[in-house]
Scaffold this motif. Structure first.
Motif, PDB file in Angstrom:
ATOM      1  N   LEU A   9       0.826  -1.212   0.000  1.00  0.00           N
ATOM      2  CA  LEU A   9       0.000   0.000   0.000  1.00  0.00           C
ATOM      3  C   LEU A   9       0.859   1.260   0.000  1.00  0.00           C
ATOM      4  CD1 LEU A   9      -2.845  -0.990   2.494  1.00  0.00           C
ATOM      5  CD2 LEU A   9      -3.042  -0.669   0.026  1.00  0.00           C
ATOM      6  N   GLU A  10       1.973   1.209   0.695  1.00  0.00           N
ATOM      7  CA  GLU A  10       2.863   2.376   0.742  1.00  0.00           C
ATOM      8  C   GLU A  10       3.398   2.705  -0.656  1.00  0.00           C
ATOM      9  OE1 GLU A  10       4.724   5.599   2.374  1.00  0.00           O
ATOM     10  OE2 GLU A  10       3.264   4.250   3.313  1.00  0.00           O
ATOM     11  N   LYS A  11       3.660   1.679  -1.449  1.00  0.00           N
ATOM     12  CA  LYS A  11       4.147   1.898  -2.813  1.00  0.00           C
ATOM     13  C   LYS A  11       3.070   2.516  -3.701  1.00  0.00           C
ATOM     14  CE  LYS A  11       7.294  -2.057  -2.487  1.00  0.00           C
ATOM     15  NZ  LYS A  11       7.615  -3.411  -3.004  1.00  0.00           N
ATOM     16  N   LEU A  12       1.810   2.263  -3.356  1.00  0.00           N
ATOM     17  CA  LEU A  12       0.690   2.780  -4.154  1.00  0.00           C
ATOM     18  C   LEU A  12       0.031   3.983  -3.486  1.00  0.00           C
ATOM     19  CD1 LEU A  12      -0.959  -0.673  -4.942  1.00  0.00           C
ATOM     20  CD2 LEU A  12       0.543   0.629  -6.450  1.00  0.00           C
ATOM     21  N   LYS A  13       0.711   4.588  -2.541  1.00  0.00           N
ATOM     22  CA  LYS A  13       0.093   5.609  -1.691  1.00  0.00           C
ATOM     23  C   LYS A  13      -0.404   6.808  -2.477  1.00  0.00           C
ATOM     24  CE  LYS A  13       0.778   7.978   2.711  1.00  0.00           C
ATOM     25  NZ  LYS A  13       1.681   8.143   3.871  1.00  0.00           N
ATOM     26  N   ILE A  14       0.371   7.297  -3.422  1.00  0.00           N
ATOM     27  CA  ILE A  14      -0.018   8.494  -4.178  1.00  0.00           C
ATOM     28  C   ILE A  14      -1.291   8.233  -4.974  1.00  0.00           C
ATOM     29  CG2 ILE A  14       0.667  10.058  -6.020  1.00  0.00           C
ATOM     30  CD1 ILE A  14       3.538   9.783  -5.098  1.00  0.00           C
ATOM     31  N   ILE A  15      -1.363   7.078  -5.628  1.00  0.00           N
ATOM     32  CA  ILE A  15      -2.547   6.742  -6.423  1.00  0.00           C
ATOM     33  C   ILE A  15      -3.773   6.630  -5.532  1.00  0.00           C
ATOM     34  CG2 ILE A  15      -3.601   4.997  -7.912  1.00  0.00           C
ATOM     35  CD1 ILE A  15      -0.791   4.296  -8.881  1.00  0.00           C
ATOM     36  N   ARG A  16      -3.636   5.909  -4.410  1.00  0.00           N
ATOM     37  CA  ARG A  16      -4.757   5.732  -3.495  1.00  0.00           C
ATOM     38  C   ARG A  16      -5.205   7.062  -2.920  1.00  0.00           C
ATOM     39  NH1 ARG A  16      -1.190   3.467  -0.278  1.00  0.00           N
ATOM     40  NH2 ARG A  16      -2.508   3.917   1.515  1.00  0.00           N
ATOM     41  N   ARG A  17      -4.245   7.869  -2.517  1.00  0.00           N
ATOM     42  CA  ARG A  17      -4.559   9.149  -1.894  1.00  0.00           C
ATOM     43  C   ARG A  17      -5.305  10.069  -2.863  1.00  0.00           C
ATOM     44  NH1 ARG A  17      -2.514  14.118  -1.596  1.00  0.00           N
ATOM     45  NH2 ARG A  17      -2.613  15.229   0.392  1.00  0.00           N
ATOM     46  N   ASN A  18      -4.874  10.100  -4.111  1.00  0.00           N
ATOM     47  CA  ASN A  18      -5.526  10.975  -5.089  1.00  0.00           C
ATOM     48  C   ASN A  18      -6.961  10.547  -5.373  1.00  0.00           C
ATOM     49  OD1 ASN A  18      -3.264  12.572  -5.310  1.00  0.00           O
ATOM     50  ND2 ASN A  18      -2.476  11.556  -7.145  1.00  0.00           N
ATOM     51  N   ARG A  19      -7.209   9.239  -5.388  1.00  0.00           N
ATOM     52  CA  ARG A  19      -8.573   8.749  -5.623  1.00  0.00           C
ATOM     53  C   ARG A  19      -9.507   9.160  -4.491  1.00  0.00           C
ATOM     54  NH1 ARG A  19      -7.449   2.523  -7.688  1.00  0.00           N
ATOM     55  NH2 ARG A  19      -6.626   3.061  -9.776  1.00  0.00           N
ATOM     56  N   ILE A  20      -9.056   8.978  -3.263  1.00  0.00           N
ATOM     57  CA  ILE A  20      -9.888   9.345  -2.121  1.00  0.00           C
ATOM     58  C   ILE A  20     -10.061  10.854  -2.050  1.00  0.00           C
ATOM     59  CG2 ILE A  20     -10.073   9.291   0.394  1.00  0.00           C
ATOM     60  CD1 ILE A  20      -8.610   6.651   0.381  1.00  0.00           C
ATOM     61  N   LEU A  21      -8.992  11.599  -2.301  1.00  0.00           N
ATOM     62  CA  LEU A  21      -9.065  13.062  -2.257  1.00  0.00           C
ATOM     63  C   LEU A  21     -10.090  13.588  -3.249  1.00  0.00           C
ATOM     64  CD1 LEU A  21      -8.003  15.785  -1.255  1.00  0.00           C
ATOM     65  CD2 LEU A  21      -6.180  15.621  -2.980  1.00  0.00           C
ATOM     66  N   GLN A  22     -10.104  13.032  -4.442  1.00  0.00           N
ATOM     67  CA  GLN A  22     -11.079  13.476  -5.445  1.00  0.00           C
ATOM     68  C   GLN A  22     -12.502  13.175  -4.997  1.00  0.00           C
ATOM     69  OE1 GLN A  22     -10.189  15.071  -8.579  1.00  0.00           O
ATOM     70  NE2 GLN A  22     -12.335  15.619  -8.229  1.00  0.00           N
ATOM     71  N   SER A  23     -12.689  12.004  -4.392  1.00  0.00           N
ATOM     72  CA  SER A  23     -14.018  11.614  -3.929  1.00  0.00           C
ATOM     73  C   SER A  23     -14.517  12.542  -2.817  1.00  0.00           C
ATOM     74  CB  SER A  23     -13.993  10.163  -3.445  1.00  0.00           C
ATOM     75  OG  SER A  23     -15.261   9.753  -2.983  1.00  0.00           O
ATOM     76  N   VAL A  24     -13.657  12.845  -1.849  1.00  0.00           N
ATOM     77  CA  VAL A  24     -14.045  13.726  -0.744  1.00  0.00           C
ATOM     78  C   VAL A  24     -14.264  15.149  -1.243  1.00  0.00           C
ATOM     79  CG1 VAL A  24     -13.342  14.675   1.492  1.00  0.00           C
ATOM     80  CG2 VAL A  24     -12.804  12.296   0.928  1.00  0.00           C
ATOM     81  N   TYR A  25     -13.387  15.638  -2.095  1.00  0.00           N
ATOM     82  CA  TYR A  25     -13.489  17.007  -2.622  1.00  0.00           C
ATOM     83  C   TYR A  25     -14.791  17.192  -3.397  1.00  0.00           C
ATOM     84  CZ  TYR A  25     -12.025  21.355  -4.881  1.00  0.00           C
ATOM     85  OH  TYR A  25     -11.953  22.656  -5.326  1.00  0.00           O
ATOM     86  N   ASP A  26     -15.139  16.203  -4.221  1.00  0.00           N
ATOM     87  CA  ASP A  26     -16.396  16.283  -4.987  1.00  0.00           C
ATOM     88  C   ASP A  26     -17.604  16.253  -4.054  1.00  0.00           C
ATOM     89  OD1 ASP A  26     -14.927  16.367  -7.295  1.00  0.00           O
ATOM     90  OD2 ASP A  26     -15.208  14.245  -7.800  1.00  0.00           O
ATOM     91  N   PHE A  27     -17.549  15.448  -3.009  1.00  0.00           N
ATOM     92  CA  PHE A  27     -18.656  15.370  -2.053  1.00  0.00           C
ATOM     93  C   PHE A  27     -18.868  16.716  -1.366  1.00  0.00           C
ATOM     94  CE2 PHE A  27     -20.292  14.654   2.243  1.00  0.00           C
ATOM     95  CZ  PHE A  27     -21.425  13.899   1.985  1.00  0.00           C
ATOM     96  N   LEU A  28     -17.786  17.375  -0.982  1.00  0.00           N
ATOM     97  CA  LEU A  28     -17.884  18.660  -0.281  1.00  0.00           C
ATOM     98  C   LEU A  28     -18.348  19.790  -1.200  1.00  0.00           C
ATOM     99  CD1 LEU A  28     -14.671  18.526   1.953  1.00  0.00           C
ATOM    100  CD2 LEU A  28     -17.053  18.131   2.638  1.00  0.00           C
ATOM    101  N   ALA A  29     -18.327  19.560  -2.491  1.00  0.00           N
ATOM    102  CA  ALA A  29     -18.825  20.580  -3.414  1.00  0.00           C
ATOM    103  C   ALA A  29     -20.339  20.740  -3.278  1.00  0.00           C
ATOM    104  CB  ALA A  29     -18.465  20.204  -4.852  1.00  0.00           C
ATOM    105  N   ASP A  30     -21.034  19.671  -2.887  1.00  0.00           N
ATOM    106  CA  ASP A  30     -22.495  19.703  -2.782  1.00  0.00           C
ATOM    107  C   ASP A  30     -22.991  19.553  -1.350  1.00  0.00           C
ATOM    108  OD1 ASP A  30     -22.731  19.823  -5.620  1.00  0.00           O
ATOM    109  OD2 ASP A  30     -22.424  17.652  -5.714  1.00  0.00           O
ATOM    110  N   ASN A  31     -22.076  19.343  -0.417  1.00  0.00           N
ATOM    111  CA  ASN A  31     -22.485  19.106   0.972  1.00  0.00           C
ATOM    112  C   ASN A  31     -21.600  19.925   1.910  1.00  0.00           C
ATOM    113  OD1 ASN A  31     -24.386  16.498   0.719  1.00  0.00           O
ATOM    114  ND2 ASN A  31     -22.629  16.238  -0.654  1.00  0.00           N
ATOM    115  N   ARG A  32     -22.242  20.537   2.902  1.00  0.00           N
ATOM    116  CA  ARG A  32     -21.495  21.321   3.876  1.00  0.00           C
ATOM    117  C   ARG A  32     -21.225  20.544   5.173  1.00  0.00           C
ATOM    118  NH1 ARG A  32     -20.371  23.398   0.140  1.00  0.00           N
ATOM    119  NH2 ARG A  32     -20.806  25.495  -0.653  1.00  0.00           N
ATOM    120  N   SER A  33     -21.691  19.321   5.242  1.00  0.00           N
ATOM    121  CA  SER A  33     -21.429  18.476   6.413  1.00  0.00           C
ATOM    122  C   SER A  33     -21.031  17.085   5.943  1.00  0.00           C
ATOM    123  CB  SER A  33     -22.651  18.399   7.325  1.00  0.00           C
ATOM    124  OG  SER A  33     -23.739  17.784   6.649  1.00  0.00           O
TER     125      SER A  33
END
Length: 289
Positions: A112-136
């Motif tokens: 997982l550490e070797k794939l950390k950047i890929i995993r992190r970017n996928r989750i970051l995009q998912s959370v960022y998109d969610f916060l675009a339409d939700n304030r909580s």
């Protein structure tokens, strides 16, 4: 005009607080007043994050959303993920010893550490998109429902890593048993020489150059699988039957480093050596080139 996000969690207040404080530092400047408040309603902890005033309101909204998304992503990647892996391995590999489970966890986290950047970017995009339409956002709820596919992928990775580890362990046990068996046998020959040709054939000679034919031994028949010469089991069987004191290989660099010969090297250890270049193998390898 204020812009705020409300983040709720039951189990991860301390970790989330640390990450939010780190990510919000860059917003604390003369042009934006950062808002950060906490409210405890057991068993929940709520954190309110936002900006109160800003000259570049739109720009700072995006920056605030990104900061919150990054803090939550770091929580998932650096904390929830490791806990999930450990709990899942405890459940799926409960028949293994504690040491084996520990090793599977270590191997999985290393992958997982070797794939950390890929995993992190996928989750970051998912959370960022969610916060675009939700304030909580509910940390546990988001992890369970919004990242469902991600956890399934993680399960596949754990199972594959676990299987690879167990296969490697079985292989090492197989090698160990063969070593024990060989050590118990009396050598039947002092020295054998093995030649492997580019045509995917091999023959074994004694120290005088006399060929030892396979029909003189109780061994499995020669086979070719997928166009590649498969001689590991065949050679192992012949060498275990002969139990020679010394085994000299006359082979190319590629063959010497191949998996079948690596297995034989591990089984016979210091009985194995490679010819440095006699007339016979120079003739054989020169003809192959």
């Amino acid at each position: 005009m204020s812009f705020r996000f409300l983040i709720g969690t039951i189990s991860y207040a301390d970790e989330l607080r640390k990450r939010l404080n780190l990510e919000l530092k860059f917003l604390q400047n003369e042009q934006a007043d950062v808002l950060y408040r906490e409210v405890e309603i057991p068993p929940w902890s709520f954190m309110m994050v936002g900006i109160e005033r800003a000259e570049r309101q739109g720009e700072h909204r995006f920056a605030c959303r990104f900061a919150v998304a990054k803090a939550i992503t770091d929580l998932f990647v650096n904390h929830l993920e490791a806990n999930y892996v450990k709990n899942y391995i405890e459940k799926v590999y409960n028949y293994c010893s504690p040491q084996d489970r520990f090793e599977i966890v270590s191997c999985t986290l290393e992958t997982l550490e070797k794939l950390k950047i890929i995993r992190r970017n996928r989750i970051l995009q998912s959370v960022y998109d969610f916060l675009a339409d939700n304030r909580s956002i509910n940390i546990e709820g988001f992890a369970k429902f919004r990242l469902r596919n991600y956890w399934k992928q993680l399960q596949c990775l754990v199972r594959r890593t676990g299987q690879e580890y167990l296969n490697a362990k079985d292989y090492q046990e197989f090698v160990r048993l063969l070593r024990c068996f060989i050590e118990m046998q009396e050598p039947k020959m002092d020295e054998v020489h093995i030649f492997v040709t580019v045509e995917s054939t091999f023959f074994i000679c004694d120290r005088r150059g006399n060929i030892i034919r396979k029909e003189h031994l109780c061994t499995p028949s020669f086979s070719v699988n997928g166009g590649e010469f498969n001689y590991k089991d065949y050679l192992l069987s012949m060498l275990i039957t002969l139990v020679p004191k010394t085994i000299v290989f006359h082979v190319s660099d590629h063959t010497w480093e191949s998996d079948p010969l690596r297995t034989i090297q591990q089984v016979f250890e210091d009985r194995i050596c490679r010819c440095s270049g006699c007339d016979r193998c120079r003739h054989l390898l020169g003809r192959q080139q």
